[in-house]
Design a protein around this motif. Sequence first.
Motif, PDB file in Angstrom:
ATOM      1  N   PRO A  28     -64.360 -56.578  -0.856  1.00 24.61           N
ATOM      2  CA  PRO A  28     -65.531 -56.999  -1.626  1.00 24.61           C
ATOM      3  C   PRO A  28     -65.630 -56.207  -2.936  1.00 24.61           C
ATOM      4  O   PRO A  28     -65.064 -55.117  -3.059  1.00 24.61           O
ATOM      5  CB  PRO A  28     -66.710 -56.637  -0.715  1.00 24.61           C
ATOM      6  CG  PRO A  28     -66.146 -56.305   0.605  1.00 24.61           C
ATOM      7  CD  PRO A  28     -64.709 -55.976   0.417  1.00 24.61           C
ATOM      8  N   GLU A  29     -66.360 -56.743  -3.887  1.00 20.40           N
ATOM      9  CA  GLU A  29     -66.532 -56.070  -5.168  1.00 20.40           C
ATOM     10  C   GLU A  29     -67.081 -54.664  -4.941  1.00 20.40           C
ATOM     11  O   GLU A  29     -67.947 -54.451  -4.104  1.00 20.40           O
ATOM     12  CB  GLU A  29     -67.493 -56.864  -6.054  1.00 20.40           C
ATOM     13  CG  GLU A  29     -67.598 -56.317  -7.457  1.00 20.40           C
ATOM     14  CD  GLU A  29     -68.432 -57.197  -8.369  1.00 20.40           C
ATOM     15  OE1 GLU A  29     -69.009 -56.636  -9.309  1.00 20.40           O
ATOM     16  OE2 GLU A  29     -68.496 -58.411  -8.134  1.00 20.40           O
ATOM     17  N   GLY A  30     -66.530 -53.702  -5.663  1.00 23.31           N
ATOM     18  CA  GLY A  30     -66.969 -52.323  -5.525  1.00 23.31           C
ATOM     19  C   GLY A  30     -66.265 -51.556  -4.419  1.00 23.31           C
ATOM     20  O   GLY A  30     -66.588 -50.411  -4.153  1.00 23.31           O
ATOM     21  N   LYS A  78     -56.913 -50.810  -5.233  1.00 29.26           N
ATOM     22  CA  LYS A  78     -57.176 -52.062  -5.956  1.00 29.26           C
ATOM     23  C   LYS A  78     -58.146 -52.912  -5.134  1.00 29.26           C
ATOM     24  O   LYS A  78     -58.156 -52.831  -3.919  1.00 29.26           O
ATOM     25  CB  LYS A  78     -55.877 -52.836  -6.183  1.00 29.26           C
ATOM     26  CG  LYS A  78     -54.898 -52.089  -7.067  1.00 29.26           C
ATOM     27  CD  LYS A  78     -53.616 -52.849  -7.232  1.00 29.26           C
ATOM     28  CE  LYS A  78     -52.671 -52.026  -8.102  1.00 29.26           C
ATOM     29  NZ  LYS A  78     -51.320 -52.514  -8.044  1.00 29.26           N
ATOM     30  N   GLU A  79     -58.942 -53.751  -5.807  1.00 31.29           N
ATOM     31  CA  GLU A  79     -59.844 -54.642  -5.076  1.00 31.29           C
ATOM     32  C   GLU A  79     -59.081 -55.769  -4.400  1.00 31.29           C
ATOM     33  O   GLU A  79     -59.504 -56.271  -3.371  1.00 31.29           O
ATOM     34  CB  GLU A  79     -60.923 -55.220  -5.999  1.00 31.29           C
ATOM     35  CG  GLU A  79     -62.063 -54.278  -6.239  1.00 31.29           C
ATOM     36  CD  GLU A  79     -63.232 -54.908  -6.973  1.00 31.29           C
ATOM     37  OE1 GLU A  79     -63.268 -56.150  -7.152  1.00 31.29           O
ATOM     38  OE2 GLU A  79     -64.126 -54.151  -7.367  1.00 31.29           O
ATOM     39  N   GLN A  80     -57.981 -56.199  -4.990  1.00 27.33           N
ATOM     40  CA  GLN A  80     -57.162 -57.250  -4.395  1.00 27.33           C
ATOM     41  C   GLN A  80     -55.710 -57.038  -4.790  1.00 27.33           C
ATOM     42  O   GLN A  80     -55.423 -56.398  -5.794  1.00 27.33           O
ATOM     43  CB  GLN A  80     -57.628 -58.630  -4.819  1.00 27.33           C
ATOM     44  CG  GLN A  80     -57.557 -58.875  -6.303  1.00 27.33           C
ATOM     45  CD  GLN A  80     -58.108 -60.242  -6.666  1.00 27.33           C
ATOM     46  OE1 GLN A  80     -58.626 -60.966  -5.839  1.00 27.33           O
ATOM     47  NE2 GLN A  80     -57.984 -60.597  -7.929  1.00 27.33           N
ATOM     48  N   CYS A  81     -54.809 -57.552  -3.969  1.00 28.67           N
ATOM     49  CA  CYS A  81     -53.389 -57.424  -4.287  1.00 28.67           C
ATOM     50  C   CYS A  81     -52.607 -58.504  -3.557  1.00 28.67           C
ATOM     51  O   CYS A  81     -53.098 -59.124  -2.616  1.00 28.67           O
ATOM     52  CB  CYS A  81     -52.859 -56.045  -3.897  1.00 28.67           C
ATOM     53  SG  CYS A  81     -52.779 -55.787  -2.113  1.00 28.67           S
ATOM     54  N   TYR A 105     -55.708 -52.550   7.120  1.00 30.76           N
ATOM     55  CA  TYR A 105     -56.193 -51.885   5.908  1.00 30.76           C
ATOM     56  C   TYR A 105     -57.685 -51.693   5.996  1.00 30.76           C
ATOM     57  O   TYR A 105     -58.344 -52.240   6.892  1.00 30.76           O
ATOM     58  CB  TYR A 105     -55.797 -52.664   4.649  1.00 30.76           C
ATOM     59  CG  TYR A 105     -56.480 -54.000   4.446  1.00 30.76           C
ATOM     60  CD1 TYR A 105     -57.527 -54.137   3.529  1.00 30.76           C
ATOM     61  CD2 TYR A 105     -56.075 -55.134   5.125  1.00 30.76           C
ATOM     62  CE1 TYR A 105     -58.141 -55.360   3.312  1.00 30.76           C
ATOM     63  CE2 TYR A 105     -56.682 -56.367   4.917  1.00 30.76           C
ATOM     64  CZ  TYR A 105     -57.715 -56.476   4.015  1.00 30.76           C
ATOM     65  OH  TYR A 105     -58.325 -57.677   3.806  1.00 30.76           O
ATOM     66  N   GLN A 106     -58.214 -50.902   5.115  1.00 35.02           N
ATOM     67  CA  GLN A 106     -59.661 -50.744   5.044  1.00 35.02           C
ATOM     68  C   GLN A 106     -60.104 -50.832   3.602  1.00 35.02           C
ATOM     69  O   GLN A 106     -59.309 -50.644   2.678  1.00 35.02           O
ATOM     70  CB  GLN A 106     -60.116 -49.429   5.672  1.00 35.02           C
ATOM     71  CG  GLN A 106     -59.599 -48.187   5.017  1.00 35.02           C
ATOM     72  CD  GLN A 106     -59.933 -46.944   5.844  1.00 35.02           C
ATOM     73  OE1 GLN A 106     -60.266 -47.026   7.022  1.00 35.02           O
ATOM     74  NE2 GLN A 106     -59.837 -45.792   5.210  1.00 35.02           N
ATOM     75  N   CYS A 107     -61.367 -51.163   3.440  1.00 33.63           N
ATOM     76  CA  CYS A 107     -61.973 -51.235   2.118  1.00 33.63           C
ATOM     77  C   CYS A 107     -62.879 -50.018   1.968  1.00 33.63           C
ATOM     78  O   CYS A 107     -63.802 -49.830   2.752  1.00 33.63           O
ATOM     79  CB  CYS A 107     -62.787 -52.518   1.973  1.00 33.63           C
ATOM     80  SG  CYS A 107     -61.770 -54.002   2.015  1.00 33.63           S
ATOM     81  N   ASN A 108     -62.561 -49.193   0.990  1.00 33.57           N
ATOM     82  CA  ASN A 108     -63.322 -47.979   0.748  1.00 33.57           C
ATOM     83  C   ASN A 108     -64.292 -48.207  -0.391  1.00 33.57           C
ATOM     84  O   ASN A 108     -63.910 -48.717  -1.440  1.00 33.57           O
ATOM     85  CB  ASN A 108     -62.373 -46.823   0.405  1.00 33.57           C
ATOM     86  CG  ASN A 108     -61.438 -46.520   1.552  1.00 33.57           C
ATOM     87  OD1 ASN A 108     -61.856 -46.425   2.689  1.00 33.57           O
ATOM     88  ND2 ASN A 108     -60.154 -46.387   1.243  1.00 33.57           N
ATOM     89  N   LYS A 109     -65.535 -47.836  -0.149  1.00 34.92           N
ATOM     90  CA  LYS A 109     -66.574 -48.015  -1.151  1.00 34.92           C
ATOM     91  C   LYS A 109     -66.292 -47.124  -2.350  1.00 34.92           C
ATOM     92  O   LYS A 109     -65.916 -45.975  -2.210  1.00 34.92           O
ATOM     93  CB  LYS A 109     -67.939 -47.654  -0.565  1.00 34.92           C
ATOM     94  CG  LYS A 109     -69.105 -48.041  -1.447  1.00 34.92           C
ATOM     95  CD  LYS A 109     -70.423 -47.665  -0.821  1.00 34.92           C
ATOM     96  CE  LYS A 109     -70.662 -48.473   0.424  1.00 34.92           C
ATOM     97  NZ  LYS A 109     -71.952 -48.163   1.040  1.00 34.92           N
ATOM     98  N   ARG A 110     -66.440 -47.692  -3.516  1.00 30.40           N
ATOM     99  CA  ARG A 110     -66.263 -46.936  -4.754  1.00 30.40           C
ATOM    100  C   ARG A 110     -67.644 -46.573  -5.263  1.00 30.40           C
ATOM    101  O   ARG A 110     -68.448 -47.428  -5.599  1.00 30.40           O
ATOM    102  CB  ARG A 110     -65.516 -47.774  -5.787  1.00 30.40           C
ATOM    103  CG  ARG A 110     -65.346 -47.067  -7.099  1.00 30.40           C
ATOM    104  CD  ARG A 110     -64.455 -47.791  -8.055  1.00 30.40           C
ATOM    105  NE  ARG A 110     -64.898 -49.147  -8.298  1.00 30.40           N
ATOM    106  CZ  ARG A 110     -64.267 -49.985  -9.085  1.00 30.40           C
ATOM    107  NH1 ARG A 110     -63.172 -49.630  -9.682  1.00 30.40           N
ATOM    108  NH2 ARG A 110     -64.718 -51.199  -9.265  1.00 30.40           N
TER     109      ARG A 110
END
Length: 168
Positions: A28-30, A78-81, A105-110
């Motif tokens: 997701p964004e961010g 990266k947000e997407q790849c 994978y995981q999405c890490n909050k920026r």
Amino acid sequence: LAAAWCWTSDGQLYYMSCPGERSELQCPEGHLIEVLSLHHGVISSGDCTAKSQLPVVSDKDCLHKIILQLAKFACDDKEQCRLPKHNAKMFKCDYSEDSVIRISYQCNKRNVLTTSICQGKTEDIKCDNGALNILKASFGRQDANTCTEIPSKASCLSYDVGGIFKSM
């Protein structure tokens, strides 16, 4: 003025890389991708139309170790790849036309933090946890009130020097 991000983990995701298709990871964004692992399986243990469905994976270590490094290089932070289609050269054993790769994978909050450092002053910029990445650094008068007790009417151009900081 400097902006930086710190990352913290907030969930693990899976993607099934099917034969003949490029893998597309997205957060997701961010949020930014962190590839955790790659495992192989076969189509019969998963549904290639449901990319997030977990296929049964093998206990064998049949993927070349460099494949994980390449996935991390292409996707981390990266947000997407997009990853290349997998092929027989990526496998050390058990490759077939029905082979799939499960990508964890995981999405890490920026979290973006901003600070102003006035001329002749120094400041420590740090993250409590994780990594520090300077996204943008600029100099010059940003507004009428920063770094002055009396509001200034002066204006000057502000140059982005982020590239200089990134290469240091």
